[in-house]
Design a protein around this motif. Structure first.
Motif, PDB file in Angstrom:
ATOM      1  N   ASP A 254       0.835  -1.214   0.000  1.00 43.53           N
ATOM      2  CA  ASP A 254       0.000   0.000   0.000  1.00 43.53           C
ATOM      3  C   ASP A 254       0.865   1.258   0.000  1.00 43.53           C
ATOM      4  OD1 ASP A 254      -2.391  -1.359  -0.102  1.00 43.53           O
ATOM      5  OD2 ASP A 254      -2.710  -1.348   2.070  1.00 43.53           O
ATOM      6  N   ASN A 255       1.974   1.229   0.773  1.00 45.49           N
ATOM      7  CA  ASN A 255       2.894   2.363   0.775  1.00 45.49           C
ATOM      8  C   ASN A 255       3.449   2.615  -0.625  1.00 45.49           C
ATOM      9  OD1 ASN A 255       4.404   1.430   3.981  1.00 45.49           O
ATOM     10  ND2 ASN A 255       2.613   2.711   3.551  1.00 45.49           N
ATOM     11  N   ILE A 256       3.885   1.537  -1.291  1.00 49.67           N
ATOM     12  CA  ILE A 256       4.475   1.666  -2.627  1.00 49.67           C
ATOM     13  C   ILE A 256       3.439   2.210  -3.610  1.00 49.67           C
ATOM     14  CG2 ILE A 256       5.516   0.425  -4.561  1.00 49.67           C
ATOM     15  CD1 ILE A 256       7.410   0.571  -2.264  1.00 49.67           C
ATOM     16  N   LYS A 257       2.221   1.698  -3.521  1.00 52.49           N
ATOM     17  CA  LYS A 257       1.175   2.171  -4.443  1.00 52.49           C
ATOM     18  C   LYS A 257       0.863   3.652  -4.209  1.00 52.49           C
ATOM     19  CE  LYS A 257      -1.738  -1.434  -3.839  1.00 52.49           C
ATOM     20  NZ  LYS A 257      -2.907  -2.307  -4.079  1.00 52.49           N
ATOM     21  N   THR A 258       0.886   4.080  -2.964  1.00 51.32           N
ATOM     22  CA  THR A 258       0.673   5.497  -2.664  1.00 51.32           C
ATOM     23  C   THR A 258       1.751   6.362  -3.325  1.00 51.32           C
ATOM     24  OG1 THR A 258      -0.391   5.016  -0.546  1.00 51.32           O
ATOM     25  CG2 THR A 258       0.568   7.206  -0.801  1.00 51.32           C
ATOM     26  N   LEU A 259       2.998   5.914  -3.245  1.00 55.35           N
ATOM     27  CA  LEU A 259       4.103   6.662  -3.847  1.00 55.35           C
ATOM     28  C   LEU A 259       4.006   6.677  -5.368  1.00 55.35           C
ATOM     29  CD1 LEU A 259       7.054   5.469  -1.576  1.00 55.35           C
ATOM     30  CD2 LEU A 259       6.074   7.766  -1.670  1.00 55.35           C
ATOM     31  N   LEU A 260       3.616   5.547  -5.951  1.00 57.16           N
ATOM     32  CA  LEU A 260       3.499   5.478  -7.409  1.00 57.16           C
ATOM     33  C   LEU A 260       2.385   6.395  -7.913  1.00 57.16           C
ATOM     34  CD1 LEU A 260       3.982   1.642  -8.022  1.00 57.16           C
ATOM     35  CD2 LEU A 260       5.603   3.473  -8.526  1.00 57.16           C
ATOM     36  N   LYS A 261       1.275   6.422  -7.223  1.00 57.47           N
ATOM     37  CA  LYS A 261       0.174   7.317  -7.610  1.00 57.47           C
ATOM     38  C   LYS A 261       0.604   8.779  -7.484  1.00 57.47           C
ATOM     39  CE  LYS A 261      -3.555   4.120  -6.314  1.00 57.47           C
ATOM     40  NZ  LYS A 261      -4.624   3.830  -5.310  1.00 57.47           N
ATOM     41  N   ARG A 262       1.347   9.069  -6.419  1.00 57.05           N
ATOM     42  CA  ARG A 262       1.853  10.429  -6.244  1.00 57.05           C
ATOM     43  C   ARG A 262       2.796  10.791  -7.380  1.00 57.05           C
ATOM     44  NH1 ARG A 262       4.866  11.711  -0.673  1.00 57.05           N
ATOM     45  NH2 ARG A 262       2.760  11.299   0.122  1.00 57.05           N
ATOM     46  N   ALA A 263       3.640   9.846  -7.773  1.00 57.76           N
ATOM     47  CA  ALA A 263       4.604  10.093  -8.851  1.00 57.76           C
ATOM     48  C   ALA A 263       3.900  10.388 -10.174  1.00 57.76           C
ATOM     49  CB  ALA A 263       5.522   8.890  -9.008  1.00 57.76           C
ATOM     50  N   ILE A 264       2.844   9.653 -10.459  1.00 57.88           N
ATOM     51  CA  ILE A 264       2.121   9.817 -11.733  1.00 57.88           C
ATOM     52  C   ILE A 264       1.361  11.144 -11.787  1.00 57.88           C
ATOM     53  CG2 ILE A 264       0.134   8.922 -13.021  1.00 57.88           C
ATOM     54  CD1 ILE A 264       2.531   7.317 -13.641  1.00 57.88           C
ATOM     55  N   THR A 265       0.881  11.625 -10.643  1.00 56.83           N
ATOM     56  CA  THR A 265      -0.011  12.792 -10.645  1.00 56.83           C
ATOM     57  C   THR A 265       0.675  14.096 -10.263  1.00 56.83           C
ATOM     58  OG1 THR A 265      -0.668  12.295  -8.364  1.00 56.83           O
ATOM     59  CG2 THR A 265      -2.030  11.366 -10.131  1.00 56.83           C
ATOM     60  N   ASP A 266       1.817  14.038  -9.593  1.00 58.58           N
ATOM     61  CA  ASP A 266       2.482  15.255  -9.119  1.00 58.58           C
ATOM     62  C   ASP A 266       3.100  16.011 -10.301  1.00 58.58           C
ATOM     63  OD1 ASP A 266       4.321  17.152  -8.069  1.00 58.58           O
ATOM     64  OD2 ASP A 266       4.480  16.010  -6.219  1.00 58.58           O
TER      65      ASP A 266
ATOM     66  N   ASP B 194      -1.211   7.484 -17.084  1.00 54.95           N
ATOM     67  CA  ASP B 194      -1.970   6.793 -16.045  1.00 54.95           C
ATOM     68  C   ASP B 194      -1.401   5.391 -15.891  1.00 54.95           C
ATOM     69  OD1 ASP B 194      -2.962   5.109 -18.005  1.00 54.95           O
ATOM     70  OD2 ASP B 194      -4.985   5.938 -17.995  1.00 54.95           O
ATOM     71  N   ILE B 195      -1.750   4.765 -14.785  1.00 53.36           N
ATOM     72  CA  ILE B 195      -1.238   3.428 -14.479  1.00 53.36           C
ATOM     73  C   ILE B 195      -2.390   2.558 -14.021  1.00 53.36           C
ATOM     74  CG2 ILE B 195      -0.608   4.138 -12.120  1.00 53.36           C
ATOM     75  CD1 ILE B 195       1.791   2.173 -12.345  1.00 53.36           C
ATOM     76  N   THR B 196      -2.451   1.341 -14.541  1.00 61.13           N
ATOM     77  CA  THR B 196      -3.548   0.444 -14.199  1.00 61.13           C
ATOM     78  C   THR B 196      -3.361  -0.129 -12.804  1.00 61.13           C
ATOM     79  OG1 THR B 196      -2.460  -1.540 -15.067  1.00 61.13           O
ATOM     80  CG2 THR B 196      -3.747  -0.202 -16.633  1.00 61.13           C
ATOM     81  N   GLU B 197      -4.456  -0.584 -12.214  1.00 63.11           N
ATOM     82  CA  GLU B 197      -4.384  -1.204 -10.891  1.00 63.11           C
ATOM     83  C   GLU B 197      -3.499  -2.447 -10.920  1.00 63.11           C
ATOM     84  OE1 GLU B 197      -5.386  -0.477  -7.800  1.00 63.11           O
ATOM     85  OE2 GLU B 197      -5.997   1.483  -8.561  1.00 63.11           O
ATOM     86  N   GLU B 198      -3.571  -3.210 -12.058  1.00 64.63           N
ATOM     87  CA  GLU B 198      -2.750  -4.413 -12.187  1.00 64.63           C
ATOM     88  C   GLU B 198      -1.270  -4.056 -12.172  1.00 64.63           C
ATOM     89  OE1 GLU B 198      -6.767  -5.121 -13.528  1.00 64.63           O
ATOM     90  OE2 GLU B 198      -5.280  -3.640 -14.198  1.00 64.63           O
ATOM     91  N   ALA B 199      -0.903  -2.962 -12.870  1.00 70.99           N
ATOM     92  CA  ALA B 199       0.495  -2.531 -12.894  1.00 70.99           C
ATOM     93  C   ALA B 199       0.940  -2.053 -11.515  1.00 70.99           C
ATOM     94  CB  ALA B 199       0.683  -1.419 -13.924  1.00 70.99           C
TER      95      ALA B 199
ATOM     96  N   ASP C  94      -0.274  -3.089  -8.616  1.00 75.70           N
ATOM     97  CA  ASP C  94      -0.122  -4.282  -7.779  1.00 75.70           C
ATOM     98  C   ASP C  94       1.181  -5.003  -8.102  1.00 75.70           C
ATOM     99  OD1 ASP C  94      -2.521  -3.831  -6.505  1.00 75.70           O
ATOM    100  OD2 ASP C  94      -3.687  -5.121  -7.851  1.00 75.70           O
ATOM    101  N   PHE C  95       1.474  -5.124  -9.406  1.00 79.03           N
ATOM    102  CA  PHE C  95       2.686  -5.836  -9.828  1.00 79.03           C
ATOM    103  C   PHE C  95       3.937  -5.135  -9.312  1.00 79.03           C
ATOM    104  CE2 PHE C  95       6.135  -6.080 -13.013  1.00 79.03           C
ATOM    105  CZ  PHE C  95       6.463  -7.412 -12.853  1.00 79.03           C
ATOM    106  N   LEU C  96       4.041  -3.827  -9.533  1.00 78.39           N
ATOM    107  CA  LEU C  96       5.233  -3.095  -9.103  1.00 78.39           C
ATOM    108  C   LEU C  96       5.359  -3.069  -7.584  1.00 78.39           C
ATOM    109  CD1 LEU C  96       5.240  -0.062 -11.578  1.00 78.39           C
ATOM    110  CD2 LEU C  96       6.863  -1.965 -11.512  1.00 78.39           C
ATOM    111  N   ALA C  97       4.231  -2.944  -6.892  1.00 78.92           N
ATOM    112  CA  ALA C  97       4.262  -2.934  -5.426  1.00 78.92           C
ATOM    113  C   ALA C  97       4.739  -4.270  -4.878  1.00 78.92           C
ATOM    114  CB  ALA C  97       2.884  -2.594  -4.870  1.00 78.92           C
ATOM    115  N   ASP C  98       4.335  -5.369  -5.547  1.00 78.33           N
ATOM    116  CA  ASP C  98       4.760  -6.699  -5.111  1.00 78.33           C
ATOM    117  C   ASP C  98       6.224  -6.963  -5.451  1.00 78.33           C
ATOM    118  OD1 ASP C  98       2.529  -7.608  -3.833  1.00 78.33           O
ATOM    119  OD2 ASP C  98       1.657  -8.567  -5.593  1.00 78.33           O
ATOM    120  N   ILE C  99       6.596  -6.687  -6.701  1.00 78.96           N
ATOM    121  CA  ILE C  99       7.907  -7.095  -7.200  1.00 78.96           C
ATOM    122  C   ILE C  99       9.030  -6.264  -6.606  1.00 78.96           C
ATOM    123  CG2 ILE C  99       8.250  -5.627  -9.239  1.00 78.96           C
ATOM    124  CD1 ILE C  99       8.547  -9.455  -9.168  1.00 78.96           C
ATOM    125  N   SER C 100       8.712  -5.046  -6.156  1.00 74.20           N
ATOM    126  CA  SER C 100       9.755  -4.175  -5.619  1.00 74.20           C
ATOM    127  C   SER C 100      10.219  -4.603  -4.233  1.00 74.20           C
ATOM    128  CB  SER C 100       9.268  -2.725  -5.563  1.00 74.20           C
ATOM    129  OG  SER C 100       8.131  -2.612  -4.729  1.00 74.20           O
ATOM    130  N   GLY C 101       9.461  -5.476  -3.582  1.00 70.32           N
ATOM    131  CA  GLY C 101       9.886  -5.998  -2.281  1.00 70.32           C
ATOM    132  C   GLY C 101      10.072  -4.928  -1.219  1.00 70.32           C
TER     133      GLY C 101
END
Length: 440
Positions: free
Chosen positions: A171-183, A194-199, A201-208
């Motif tokens: 959730d932390n990673i997704k918050t940062l990614l959304k901020r990055a896309i919109t800021d 824009d970034i899909t929910e699937e993308a 989820d994938f980046l938030a998981d894979i980034s560890g």
């Protein structure tokens, strides 16, 4: 500051990597690490009050160690100096100390020294800093990915408060990614992406839990992906996989695939197939599974499925669990592979499982039975009057350090719980019991 320094700073603000541009400037902007910077926590209060003492930030890459140091730099009234232990020498430290002394003597200002990668300093370099930390010439902020209890001098440790940073949550990673896309000011908002929910989820998981890795991937995606007919840059799961150089693996860490893979992993170790076991290990690692979860499964298998057929299996598994927490990825995969192949290749027995199940059933069915008097504690003054300890035979006084006497309660006398198998070391255990009992 001359013109060239000014231009360099301006260029860094616009041309530096996204992860650097998005660094928070205040505590309120920090995402994650609530366990140390929540509003009721010590570090939050110390930063807000500008009363920080020497601290060490310890945690995996991309969890915010440098970010917290930068927030402190923006918050404190003290002079803030920064060096990196990978490149700094004694001359750099001497210059820092001189400036700190000047700040104290001429301006009555404190100096905060941020040392990134402090574990890279050798003992002599750490010793050099010690007296200046001790007398308050500098307030030290050290950042390290290595366990400070192993890599930092004990004297520095005793003068610092250690704060452990945890990997960021998905959730932390997704918050940062959304901020990055919109800021639009510091992020990628001006690119109309824009970034899909699937993308996400994938980046938030894979980034560890590594925010830098996730932000680098989304930045690469936005800068290299062509606009669609609607004029928008769409970051899909496939684009995210390309940008982070990982194939998209369908692996939901809370869903059926997670449990199916973990089940196949355990059953492969139990079934003595090291090839399959290490394959499922790789699948879990590739998909970003928590290495502590994997290590726990290996330890359980070592006790449940190997048991005393090879007592070293649990030792190896436990050592691996401790090692991966200290070292982290990517090297942790080698340690886990060693433990997995060892446990999978070891002789198997579930005698410990059977023994504890039988014993638990006996306790449940028979209730609390009476301990034989000769086994009861005889150390207190009136124990002998109650018959406690009378008749107990000390095993070391007999051949083979064994004597036949009743240890189980009367109600369970003669009951067998532990039955060693004929496999591995348990065969040796059987032979040992036969030897000592036949010698009576």
């Amino acid at each position: 500051m001359d013109l060239f320094d000014y231009m360099r700073e301006q260029n860094q603000e616009t041309e530096s990597p996204l992860a650097s541009r998005l660094r928070p400037v205040s505590l309120e902007e920090v995402v994650g690490q609530e366990h140390i910077i929540g509003k009721d926590k010590l570090l939050y209060r110390a930063i807000q009050a500008d009363k920080l003492s020497s601290v060490l930030f310890y945690g995996p890459p991309g969890t915010g160690k440098t970010t917290l140091a930068k927030v402190i730099a923006n918050t404190t009234s003290a002079d803030f100096l920064q060096i990196n232990a990978t490149s700094a020498g004694k001359k750099d430290m001497e210059e820092v100390v001189k400036k700190a002394k000047d700040n104290a003597g001429m301006y009555s200002r404190k100096t905060i020294l941020f040392v990134d990668e402090i574990h890279r300093f050798n003992k002599g370099q750490q010793d050099y800093l010690l007296p200046f930390v001790e007398d308050g010439t500098v307030i030290l902020i050290g950042a390290t990915t290595e366990n400070p209890y192993f890599e930092v001098n004990g004297a520095l440790l005793s003068r610092s408060v250690i704060f452990e940073l945890h990997p960021l949550t998905t959730d932390n990673i997704k918050t940062l990614l959304k901020r990055a896309i919109t800021d639009e000011e510091k992020g990628l908002g001006s690119y109309q992406a824009d970034i899909t929910e699937e993308a996400l989820d994938f980046l938030a998981d894979i980034s560890g839990g590594d925010a830098r890795m996730a932000l680098n991937a989304v930045e690469l995606g936005v800068l290299t992906t062509l606009r669609s007919e609607d004029g928008v840059i769409h970051i899909t799961e496939e684009v995210a996989g390309e940008c982070i150089q990982k194939r998209v693996v369908r692996y939901d860490k809370t869903g059926d695939n997670h449990y199916d893979t973990a089940s196949a992993f355990i059953k492969s170790m139990r079934g003595s197939d090291p090839d399959a076991a290490v394959y499922y290990l790789a699948r879990m690692l590739y998909a970003g599974e928590d290495i502590k979860f994997i290590a726990r499964r290996i330890m359980i298998c070592a006790a449940e499925d190997v048991s005393n057929a090879d007592p070293m299996a649990l030792v190896v598994a436990t050592s691996a669990a401790q090692a991966v927490e200290r070292i982290g990825m990517p090297e942790a995969q080698i340690i886990l592979a060693q433990a997995v192949t060892y446990v999978a290749s070891a002789p198997k027995s579930n005698s410990a499982v059977t023994a504890i199940q039988k014993a638990m059933d006996a306790v449940k069915e028979e209730g609390i039975t009476t301990i034989p008097p000769h086994l009861q504690d005889a150390h207190y003054k009136s124990a002998g009057k109650l018959g406690h300890g009378i008749g107990y035979q000390y095993a070391h006084n007999f051949p083979n350090h064994y004597v036949e006497q009743q240890y189980l309660p009367d109600e369970l006398a003669g009951r067998k719980f532990y039955c060693p198998s004929d496999n591995g070391y348990e065969k040796t255990i059987q032979e040992y019991f036969q030897k000592i009992k036949n010698g009576q």
